[in-house]
Design a protein around this motif. Sequence first.
Motif, mmCIF file in Angstrom:
data_model
loop_
_atom_site.group_PDB
_atom_site.id
_atom_site.type_symbol
_atom_site.label_atom_id
_atom_site.label_comp_id
_atom_site.label_asym_id
_atom_site.label_seq_id
_atom_site.Cartn_x
_atom_site.Cartn_y
_atom_site.Cartn_z
ATOM 1 N N TRP A 48 0.819 -1.213 0.000
ATOM 2 C CA TRP A 48 0.000 0.000 0.000
ATOM 3 C C TRP A 48 0.855 1.267 0.000
ATOM 4 C CZ3 TRP A 48 -4.448 2.090 -1.062
ATOM 5 C CH2 TRP A 48 -4.844 3.283 -0.453
ATOM 6 N N ASP A 49 1.839 1.306 0.887
ATOM 7 C CA ASP A 49 2.634 2.531 1.004
ATOM 8 C C ASP A 49 3.378 2.853 -0.286
ATOM 9 O OD1 ASP A 49 1.823 3.014 3.556
ATOM 10 O OD2 ASP A 49 3.434 1.820 4.461
ATOM 11 N N GLU A 50 3.734 1.794 -1.009
ATOM 12 C CA GLU A 50 4.515 2.027 -2.226
ATOM 13 C C GLU A 50 3.642 2.479 -3.387
ATOM 14 O OE1 GLU A 50 7.332 -1.462 -2.730
ATOM 15 O OE2 GLU A 50 6.570 -1.743 -0.703
ATOM 16 N N VAL A 51 2.366 2.128 -3.391
ATOM 17 C CA VAL A 51 1.552 2.413 -4.579
ATOM 18 C C VAL A 51 0.356 3.324 -4.330
ATOM 19 C CG1 VAL A 51 2.185 0.222 -5.637
ATOM 20 C CG2 VAL A 51 0.093 0.371 -4.311
ATOM 21 N N LYS A 52 0.165 3.750 -3.078
ATOM 22 C CA LYS A 52 -1.096 4.446 -2.796
ATOM 23 C C LYS A 52 -1.235 5.736 -3.607
ATOM 24 C CE LYS A 52 0.715 6.780 1.266
ATOM 25 N NZ LYS A 52 1.019 6.490 2.656
#
Lengths: 250, 286, 231
Positions: free
Chosen positions: A133-137
């Motif tokens: 999540w943190d990489e693509v949000k």
Amino acid sequence: MNRIYTEDVSVFYGDNQVLKNVSVSMENNTVTAFIGPSGCGKSTFLRLFNRMNDFIGSFHKTGLVSIDNTDIYKKDINVEDLRKKVGMVFQKPNPFPKTIYENVIYGLRLQNISDKKILDEAVETSLKRAAIWDEVKDKLTKSALELSGGQQQRLCIARTLAVKPTVILMDEPASALDPISTSKIEELIFELKKQYTIAIVTHNMQQAARVSDRTIFFYMGDMVEEGDTKMIFTNPKKELTQQYITGRFG
Amino acid sequence: MEKLFSLNHLKDKAFLITGVISTFFGLVVLAIFLANIMIEGIPRLSLDFFTSLPSRRAENAGILIPLIGTIWIMVLTSLMVIPFGVAAAVYLEEYGAKNKLASFVEINITNLAGVPSIIFGLLALELFVRFLGLGKSLMAGSLTLSLLVLPIIITSTREALKAVPRTIREASYGLGATKLQTIQMQVLPSAAGGIVTGIILAISRAIGETAPLIVIGAMLYITSPPTSPMDDFSTMPIQIFNWLSRPQKGFIVNATAGIVVLLSITFVLNGIAIYLRNRWQKQVKW
Amino acid sequence: MTHLESELQLLKAELLSMWQLVHSQLKLAQESLANADKDLAHEIILKEKRVNALETKLDIECENILALYSPVAIDLRLVLSILKINNNLERIADIAKSVAKLVIRSEKPIDPALVDVTEILLMFEEATCMTEDVMKGFESENTQLARVIFKRDELLDSYNKKSTAVIADYITRNPGNIEQALEVHTTIRKLERVGDHCTNIAEEIIFYIEAKFVKHSKAKKLAGNSKGQED
């Protein structure tokens, strides 16, 4: 509840028998690793559980494959529903050539779910659970193909989680990835086993040792040994298993 | 040892030179041919040439009717051949069992693509023009051309479907998709580039065909453009053929100008096909 | 934190609880010896079973980690050093047990004069203290603390060295108490061994943290030591 077991399963491709009377079981919320040399039948065995072998024309099997006390090869089984319950992650990351968002909700779209709120929520929880999540949000609308291999594989895991499976099958999920991505996937498997029952095929014995609770060793279509991973890797009962895990084969 | 070595090098060079000559031979011939046509044809191109009806006098004659006929043919043929061709290809590639009958059908489709077009014309004359009573209409013409290019579309669509990686299908099935959903949502969009390219190439072949249309009797003197599929018609290649068979020099010039127009249409279509193919290749990388 | 890291953390925690147990065994042994407390001695012998069980458990866990995670670099050194530290701790606990056995065996308390001349209780105190300090060194991953142990071991050695003469002297003056004097001599020998075990452990700590082999090399130990002091 979703205890998985097989009884006397044999698999044939035409006249060629690739699995011989395999009877094993997998407990809930554990990781079971299938190991063995190439062509030992471990991938075929894994693909029994979501009936991926059905696509091979010459495939037929005997014996019982049961999930949640249901014979999944019964006549009236809805294979699509089975595959929602038994998710699969493949060897090579295979995101659809679509956006990250569309990739995650693909399984929901198949079920004609179009409520934006439900979809948004599914995307966030699935991506969070798959630790990406943190990489693509901030780039959910970007193409999934722009992600690195390791990210793509975690996206594929998120995509699988979005349809709320109880079992996840992984077919060499890290064999196409670099070591860092591999260890991320392995860490993810640890997290996931709290909620899912996981079966993983791997060529990498160290990986089997690291991630699994139980290990099943296949050789030439036979189930040679099944047991706690600790036992298999410290004191296997069968000579063949010992030879394989110590790399003294053939 | 050294001698053998240099002999091999010599062979290598010789082969290279032969290859280069062969490659350029075709190109040079094509270039000369094109230049010749351009020089003769382009000066004849004017607005009048596009908007004039046929005439007995070369300088008054135009390509309005065959141009509109060609467009009609293009549209009607596309409408008929695309759904059938793609559906047949999807069936053969995705659903058809891999047995002896399937390979028999497959071989026949490949063979069909190699049948001379005039044979299609003869078949169409009997079947569409006479048996179905469609006459020498646009409908008969486009049905004929549809038959002609159907195998091309089936073959190219199948190739495009084959190129869709197995992993994408597996991913789709793995998430609980049915076969139809997988084909609709993954396979066809992924193969779209290849399919469209194949269609365009097939259509551009269709509009260049002359022989089968002549066989069904489309070579007529028409004075007004067709307005419905049942109307009589003419097409560009027929008009060119017609003009070329006249003795007057003026009609020869008209024919070359017509060739320039026809070639332009084909080149544009091929250009679009190449553009689409490149774009799709760039977009979808597995 | 990766899974291996959390496994190693657990292993470390278990080693420390083993360590605390061994340290308390030694302390109890010291007390029971000083007070001729046989009940305490029995308690020590009872607890020795727990030490042995913990030692086996740690060994198995090290084996599992090596087999399952194939650790490398500092992780590998940690597991290897824990294996050896574990072994040394078990030996220290054995010494505590043998002191307890001595207390149980003895019919009368040790002659205070003998205790005085041999300074056995002081020596015991030092050995117990060293066990604790080297544990702190491991816990805080402080090699300087570990290096101090080498010096302190020399102190125990000196107690041991002079004990032979001192006890011989005591025996000539108290020929009726020869047996007890010899038992005390053996115990002093054993306490000296505790110092050696602590030294081994300190070497393992240095190996774990600095990846240096300081075994069998006094020069290196001292070099490291003086450098440590400069810091």
